[in-house]
Design an enzyme around this catalytic site. Structure first.
Site, PDB file in Angstrom:
ATOM      1  N   TRP A 101       0.821  -1.223   0.000  1.00 51.66           N
ATOM      2  CA  TRP A 101       0.000   0.000   0.000  1.00 51.66           C
ATOM      3  C   TRP A 101       0.846   1.261   0.000  1.00 51.66           C
ATOM      4  O   TRP A 101       0.474   2.269  -0.614  1.00 51.66           O
ATOM      5  CB  TRP A 101      -0.974  -0.004   1.182  1.00 51.66           C
ATOM      6  CG  TRP A 101      -1.950  -1.130   1.104  1.00 51.66           C
ATOM      7  CD1 TRP A 101      -2.069  -2.175   1.968  1.00 51.66           C
ATOM      8  CD2 TRP A 101      -2.928  -1.355   0.075  1.00 51.66           C
ATOM      9  NE1 TRP A 101      -3.059  -3.021   1.546  1.00 51.66           N
ATOM     10  CE2 TRP A 101      -3.596  -2.549   0.396  1.00 51.66           C
ATOM     11  CE3 TRP A 101      -3.294  -0.661  -1.084  1.00 51.66           C
ATOM     12  CZ2 TRP A 101      -4.627  -3.071  -0.398  1.00 51.66           C
ATOM     13  CZ3 TRP A 101      -4.317  -1.173  -1.872  1.00 51.66           C
ATOM     14  CH2 TRP A 101      -4.958  -2.362  -1.524  1.00 51.66           C
ATOM     15  N   ASP A 171      -1.162   6.589   6.458  1.00 49.34           N
ATOM     16  CA  ASP A 171      -2.275   5.702   6.115  1.00 49.34           C
ATOM     17  C   ASP A 171      -2.428   4.736   7.291  1.00 49.34           C
ATOM     18  O   ASP A 171      -1.560   3.914   7.538  1.00 49.34           O
ATOM     19  CB  ASP A 171      -1.938   4.949   4.819  1.00 49.34           C
ATOM     20  CG  ASP A 171      -2.980   3.897   4.457  1.00 49.34           C
ATOM     21  OD1 ASP A 171      -3.954   3.720   5.209  1.00 49.34           O
ATOM     22  OD2 ASP A 171      -2.818   3.253   3.397  1.00 49.34           O
ATOM     23  N   LYS A 195     -11.521  -1.930   7.363  1.00 44.37           N
ATOM     24  CA  LYS A 195     -10.602  -2.846   8.028  1.00 44.37           C
ATOM     25  C   LYS A 195     -10.973  -3.002   9.511  1.00 44.37           C
ATOM     26  O   LYS A 195     -10.880  -4.065  10.055  1.00 44.37           O
ATOM     27  CB  LYS A 195      -9.159  -2.342   7.911  1.00 44.37           C
ATOM     28  CG  LYS A 195      -8.698  -2.077   6.480  1.00 44.37           C
ATOM     29  CD  LYS A 195      -8.345  -3.360   5.728  1.00 44.37           C
ATOM     30  CE  LYS A 195      -8.357  -3.192   4.224  1.00 44.37           C
ATOM     31  NZ  LYS A 195      -7.294  -2.408   3.670  1.00 44.37           N
TER      32      LYS A 195
HETATM   33  C1  LIG Z   1      -6.881  -1.976   2.293  1.00 42.64           C
HETATM   34  C2  LIG Z   1      -5.891  -0.894   2.369  1.00 42.64           C
HETATM   35  C3  LIG Z   1      -5.882   0.163   1.442  1.00 42.64           C
HETATM   36  C4  LIG Z   1      -6.799   0.220   0.250  1.00 42.64           C
HETATM   37  O1  LIG Z   1      -8.047   0.531   0.623  1.00 42.64           O
HETATM   38  P1  LIG Z   1      -9.268   0.696  -0.401  1.00 42.64           P
HETATM   39  O2  LIG Z   1     -10.324   1.245   0.463  1.00 42.64           O
HETATM   40  O3  LIG Z   1      -9.567  -0.663  -0.952  1.00 42.64           O
HETATM   41  O4  LIG Z   1      -8.834   1.651  -1.463  1.00 42.64           O
HETATM   42  C5  LIG Z   1      -4.966   1.173   1.634  1.00 42.64           C
HETATM   43  N1  LIG Z   1      -4.098   1.147   2.656  1.00 42.64           N
HETATM   44  C6  LIG Z   1      -4.071   0.129   3.551  1.00 42.64           C
HETATM   45  C7  LIG Z   1      -3.069   0.153   4.661  1.00 42.64           C
HETATM   46  C8  LIG Z   1      -4.959  -0.918   3.436  1.00 42.64           C
HETATM   47  O5  LIG Z   1      -4.930  -1.916   4.326  1.00 42.64           O
END
Ligand SMILES: *Cc1c(COP(=O)(O)O)cnc(C)c1O
Length: 374
Positions: A101, A171, A195
């Site tokens: 990511w 993030d 998540k």
């Molecule tokens: C799942 C995830 C993403 C992507 O998320 P989407 O909502 O599918 O775009 C980005 N960063 C991390 C750390 C993730 O676990």
């Protein structure tokens, strides 16, 4: 009704109390005679829902007044673009690449400016967090970007990097609201909620007010400007209303559990129970470096693809589902988000012990083969 222990990395388990509350209120939200899905986002009722969600979030996290909390759409991926579009004044930013990511975010940012990578663990197949105590970051870089918990590789920052005075952007999608957040260390952080917080479709962005600009290039789409949403309290256009409502229920649930420090105690206990077993297992081993291991996502393997497949099949039959690892790591991955009960972790560990005992012969014969090879 039979609910399984769902170890998926996301979308993932939500607290049963949250789902039940949503079920209770589904047809008639608090006497309104309609579902949250059916009501105007401009009405008083939804206004109350989003205001309470924001207030609860602010008090849970301890968000200072000079930060905005935005409920947006488009998931983590849209933030990969919004961050550089809004924060790159000098068209230069630094990205620490610690996994899939972080790498995708860096690649997306490279569409808009120069991306510098002061540290990366790619050569170690992202099995660790690189040393970030003395990074070389150009003075004119607009920010330093990190992915705080690497969902696929199962690593997590234990201490934040020394930003050398740069704005920190994080993030937090996969460890969002699993531990206290020192908000003032960040210029901006975000989490896709699927998540650890709510249903897919909402991403929460916390941004320091002075970073919100209304003088972006005219080519930046209206929807991709933080300014647009900050000005309108996340109600510029029709928001993902039901998702925001669900997040609000989760915030209430976390508060009832004792807040973010209670979530942290819980996640550490879950990780300890799992990793203590993993470290003594003769069949299973983790793929991430011990010091950097994540409390949220734990990738592990047996080293034998057939045995991995057999494990996954038998685990599923035992009600332990979505344990398949990401294709880039293989093997298994267990995610222990806030809503995973301790009982789920204990069941998984017992199951792994039983599987190990039942397959002891396979391990022993493999050891013999290894010995024969030497
Ligand atoms: C799942 C995830 C993403 C992507 O998320 P989407 O909502 O599918 O775009 C980005 N960063 C991390 C750390 C993730 O676990």
């Amino acid at each position: 009704m039979s609910r399984v222990f769902n170890f998926s990395a996301g979308p993932a388990m939500l607290p049963e109390e949250v789902l039940k509350k949503a079920q209770d209120e589904l047809l008639d939200y608090q006497g309104s005679g309609m579902s949250v899905m059916e009501m105007s986002h401009r009405g008083k009722t939804f206004g109350g829902i989003i205001e309470k969600a924001e207030a609860d979030f602010r008090s849970l996290v301890g968000v200072p007044d000079n930060y905005k909390v935005l409920f947006l759409q488009g998931g983590g991926w849209t933030q990969f673009a919004m961050v550089p579009l809004n924060l790159m004044r000098n068209h230069k930013a630094a990205y620490i690449v610690t996994g899939h990511w972080a790498k995708k975010a860096a690649e997306e940012a490279a569409r808009f400016g120069e991306v510098i990578i002061p540290a990366s663990s790619e050569e170690e197949n992202f099995s660790c967090i690189p040393d970030c105590s003395d990074l070389s970051i150009p003075d004119d870089a607009d920010y330093l970007y990190i992915c705080e918990n690497n969902t696929i590789y199962g690593t997590e920052y234990q201490t934040l990097p020394d930003t050398k005075g740069h704005i920190l952007v994080s993030d937090m999608s996969s460890d969002f609201l699993s531990r206290p957040i020192d908000v003032e260390k960040y210029g901006l952080f975000f989490g896709g909620v699927q998540k650890n917080v709510g249903p897919a479709g909402v991403v929460i962005v916390v941004i320091r007010e002075d970073l919100i600009r209304d003088d972006l290039l005219p080519s930046v789409p209206t929807m991709l400007q933080y300014h647009t949403h900050a000005e309108k309290g996340s109600l510029f256009n029709t928001p993902p209303a039901f998702g925001i409502y669900m997040c609000g229920l989760t915030f209430e649930w976390i508060k009832e559990q004792g807040g973010l420090s209670a979530m942290q105690t819980l996640r550490e206990e879950k990780a300890k129970r799992f990793y203590d077993f993993l470290d003594e297992s003769r069949l299973f081993r983790g793929t991430a470096r011990k010091e950097d291991r994540s409390c949220m996502n734990a990738p592990f393997v047996t080293g034998n693809a057939d045995l991995d497949a057999q494990f996954l099949k038998e685990a599923e039959a035992a009600g332990l589902v979505s344990l398949k690892g990401h294709r880039s790591v293989g093997g298994m991955r267990a995610s222990f988000y806030n809503a995973m009960p301790m009982e789920g972790v204990d069941k998984l560990v017992s199951f792994m012990k039983e599987f190990e005992a039942a397959n002891r012969e396979a391990i022993l014969s493999e050891t013999k083969e290894e010995e024969a090879d030497v």
